[in-house]
Design an enzyme around this catalytic site. Structure first.
Site, mmCIF file in Angstrom:
data_model
loop_
_atom_site.group_PDB
_atom_site.id
_atom_site.type_symbol
_atom_site.label_atom_id
_atom_site.label_comp_id
_atom_site.label_asym_id
_atom_site.label_seq_id
_atom_site.Cartn_x
_atom_site.Cartn_y
_atom_site.Cartn_z
ATOM 1 N N ASP A 317 -1.978 6.861 -15.652
ATOM 2 C CA ASP A 317 -0.760 6.253 -16.206
ATOM 3 C C ASP A 317 0.141 7.391 -16.679
ATOM 4 O O ASP A 317 -0.314 8.321 -17.358
ATOM 5 C CB ASP A 317 -1.120 5.337 -17.389
ATOM 6 C CG ASP A 317 0.083 4.562 -17.879
ATOM 7 O OD1 ASP A 317 0.260 3.406 -17.436
ATOM 8 O OD2 ASP A 317 0.852 5.113 -18.698
ATOM 9 N N ASN A 325 13.227 6.514 -18.196
ATOM 10 C CA ASN A 325 14.086 5.401 -17.751
ATOM 11 C C ASN A 325 15.205 5.156 -18.749
ATOM 12 O O ASN A 325 16.372 5.005 -18.367
ATOM 13 C CB ASN A 325 13.255 4.117 -17.642
ATOM 14 C CG ASN A 325 12.787 3.877 -16.205
ATOM 15 O OD1 ASN A 325 13.344 4.434 -15.274
ATOM 16 N ND2 ASN A 325 11.767 3.056 -16.058
ATOM 17 N N HIS A 330 17.299 4.260 -14.431
ATOM 18 C CA HIS A 330 16.244 3.782 -13.519
ATOM 19 C C HIS A 330 16.096 4.678 -12.292
ATOM 20 O O HIS A 330 14.981 4.939 -11.815
ATOM 21 C CB HIS A 330 16.597 2.352 -13.087
ATOM 22 C CG HIS A 330 15.426 1.555 -12.664
ATOM 23 N ND1 HIS A 330 14.553 0.969 -13.556
ATOM 24 C CD2 HIS A 330 14.956 1.241 -11.427
ATOM 25 C CE1 HIS A 330 13.620 0.326 -12.884
ATOM 26 N NE2 HIS A 330 13.848 0.482 -11.581
ATOM 27 N N ASP A 334 12.898 6.511 -10.810
ATOM 28 C CA ASP A 334 12.393 6.409 -9.434
ATOM 29 C C ASP A 334 12.127 7.796 -8.850
ATOM 30 O O ASP A 334 11.092 8.024 -8.201
ATOM 31 C CB ASP A 334 13.399 5.679 -8.537
ATOM 32 C CG ASP A 334 13.392 4.183 -8.772
ATOM 33 O OD1 ASP A 334 12.509 3.719 -9.535
ATOM 34 O OD2 ASP A 334 14.239 3.484 -8.206
ATOM 35 N N ASP A 360 4.377 2.642 -13.684
ATOM 36 C CA ASP A 360 3.995 4.071 -13.681
ATOM 37 C C ASP A 360 2.478 4.221 -13.626
ATOM 38 O O ASP A 360 1.934 5.193 -14.118
ATOM 39 C CB ASP A 360 4.589 4.775 -14.902
ATOM 40 C CG ASP A 360 4.058 4.191 -16.221
ATOM 41 O OD1 ASP A 360 3.412 3.097 -16.181
ATOM 42 O OD2 ASP A 360 4.271 4.815 -17.277
#
Ligand SMILES: Nc1nc2c(ncn2[C@@H]2O[C@H](COP(=O)(O)OP(=O)(O)OP(=O)(O)O)[C@@H](O)[C@H]2O)c(=O)[nH]1
Length: 446
Positions: A317, A325, A330, A334, A360
């Site tokens: 994780d 973010n 966003h 990405d 994630d």
């Protein structure tokens, strides 16, 4: 194609290799020969009968003429009762072949003179006149025939006056022998003619039917090999030539249909593969997705159970991803996900499978491990790779990775237990301050 059809086609092909058991050429030759033989035999039988009939008629006519001449020359001898001269006349006349008997009878029915073949008894009994001879006043020449002989009765007259009767008997056997000999020679000639015709017909028909046989062979080969690119040669513009042209047209059409079908199939297969890939791939990072992960984990566990090899599952994780973010948008998030995926992939072994589970979260399947230390070292390398400074544009992203590690069969044996164990280990690592890894027993101890 069914097995029986294949069997039939193979049988047909093997017959083609040798002489076909009942080929068209043979059948046609046989039929032609039959018609020819029957025609020849009928013609020959008619000819033989006609020959026999003509020869028999000629012999009868000859015998009647001879008997009449003899009667004329014997008449004076009868008038003068000169038996000796009459017998001499009969003996002189006997050179005629097939003659069996000559007899001259008086009007009272007594034998006046006689000659018989082989010098037989000249005093034999008088022959009985046939009923058709007529009465004394109107006696006329008369001929009777049996199977093997003919008998000619003629009146003996001198200056128109009846003085006696003359009988001439002749054998018909040499006539029969001649006809039989002729029939034998004819039969031999017919046999020879049929033999020559059989050979000639076979050659001619083989040549005439060659295009048809070639077409049939081609049809068999096409059916066996499914090679619709073949074409038959058109030799002549007759019915077979037209049949060959139509067959070629048909092959061409099948070839086009087959090519279309093949192309369609390929497109469908490609689309299927793409669909399959899409269904199992994470569109952002290009890594296998959760669906693929579930199947792959099952397969790896089954393999490990089968071989007894050690395997591990890492639950990864990212740290502070929400911050990325929130602070940079966003799209930056990405970009981070893609770069992290690329970095992690770079430190894996060839057999390891890295998947993105969502958000994630990542999972890494490590099959066939030599020992636990190998997995732990890999976890450290992963963490290091992610921790390397990561820029999106000019901005440094505060990103890290926390790893939970679970082993099969040490920590769990089935997929959900192993996933749960690695997840718990990951949370233990988060609690321990992130950017690190933990395995299950650590999680339980912390
Ligand atoms: N950019 C981007 N963000 C995503 C995507 N999927 C999920 N997220 C976000 O990822 C974030 C995940 O947050 P968390 O893991 O809870 O937060 P975190 O900051 O990593 O927290 P820790 O794990 O405790 O460090 C959420 O803000 C989601 O909205 C995605 O495909 N792209």
């Amino acid at each position: 194609m069914s097995e029986s059809t294949l069997h039939h086609l193979h049988g047909a092909a093997s017959r083609r290799a040798g002489a076909p058991a009942d080929s068209l050429v043979r059948r046609l030759t046989r039929m032609n020969l039959l018609v020819l033989s029957v025609t020849m035999l009928l013609t020959f039988a008619l000819l033989a009968t006609a020959t026999w009939f003509v020869a028999r008629t000629r012999q009868i006519q000859g015998a009647e003429l001879s008997a009449q001449l003899l009667a004329n020359s014997i008449a004076p001898m009868m008038v003068f009762a000169d038996r000796e001269a009459a017998n001499g006349e009969l003996a002189a006349f006997s050179r005629r072949s097939d003659l069996q008997q000559l007899q001259v009878q008086t009007l009272r029915g007594a034998v006046f003179a006689q000659w018989r073949a082989g010098g037989a008894d000249t005093a034999a009994a008088a022959l009985a006149a046939p009923p058709g001879m007529g009465t004394y006043a109107a006696v006329a020449a008369h001929t009777t025939t049996s199977a093997n002989a003919l008998e000619v009765w003629v009146p003996v007259r001198l200056k128109g006056e009846l003085v006696g009767l003359l009988v001439l008997r002749e054998s018909l056997q040499s006539l029969h022998r001649s006809v039989l000999l002729l029939s034998g020679i004819g039969a031999l000639l017919i046999g020879a003619a049929i033999w020559i015709a059989a050979r000639g017909l076979r050659v001619v028909q083989r040549r005439a039917l060659a295009p048809l046989v070639e077409l049939s062979d081609l049809a068999e080969r096409v059916a066996l090999e499914h090679d619709y690119g073949r074409r038959a040669t058109v030799y002549r513009a007759d019915e077979v030539g037209r049949l060959t042209e139509r067959f070629n047209d048909m092959l061409k059409r099948i070839e086009i249909w087959q090519a279309d079908l093949h192309q369609q199939l390929e497109q469908e297969q490609e689309a299927g593969q793409q669909f399959q890939q899409m269904a199992h791939q994470d569109s952002l990072t290009g890594l296998p997705n959760r669906l693929f992960f579930q199947g792959e984990l099952q397969r790896s566990l089954a393999l490990a159970a089968q071989t007894g090899e050690l395997m591990a599952l890492m639950f990864i994780d990212l740290d502070n991803f929400k911050t990325v973010n929130d602070l940079h948008g966003h799209e930056a998030g990405d970009a981070v996900l893609c770069e992290v995926a690329r970095r992690m992939s770079g430190v894996l072994r060839a057999r390891d499978v890295l998947c993105r589970l969502g958000g994630d979260e990542f999972a890494l399947i490590l099959p066939v491990l030599p020992d636990q230390a190998a997995a732990e070292q890999l976890a450290l390398r992963l963490i290091e790779a992610v921790r390397e400074p990561l820029h999106v544009g000019a901005i440094l992203m505060p990103i890290g990775a926390t790893v939970g590690l679970a082993f099969c069969p040490l920590d769990a044996r089935d997929a959900s237990s192993l996933l749960k164990a690695s997840d718990q280990a990951m949370y233990a690592a988060k609690r321990a301050g992130k950017n690190t890894f933990r395995r299950v027993q650590h999680a339980q101890h912390d």
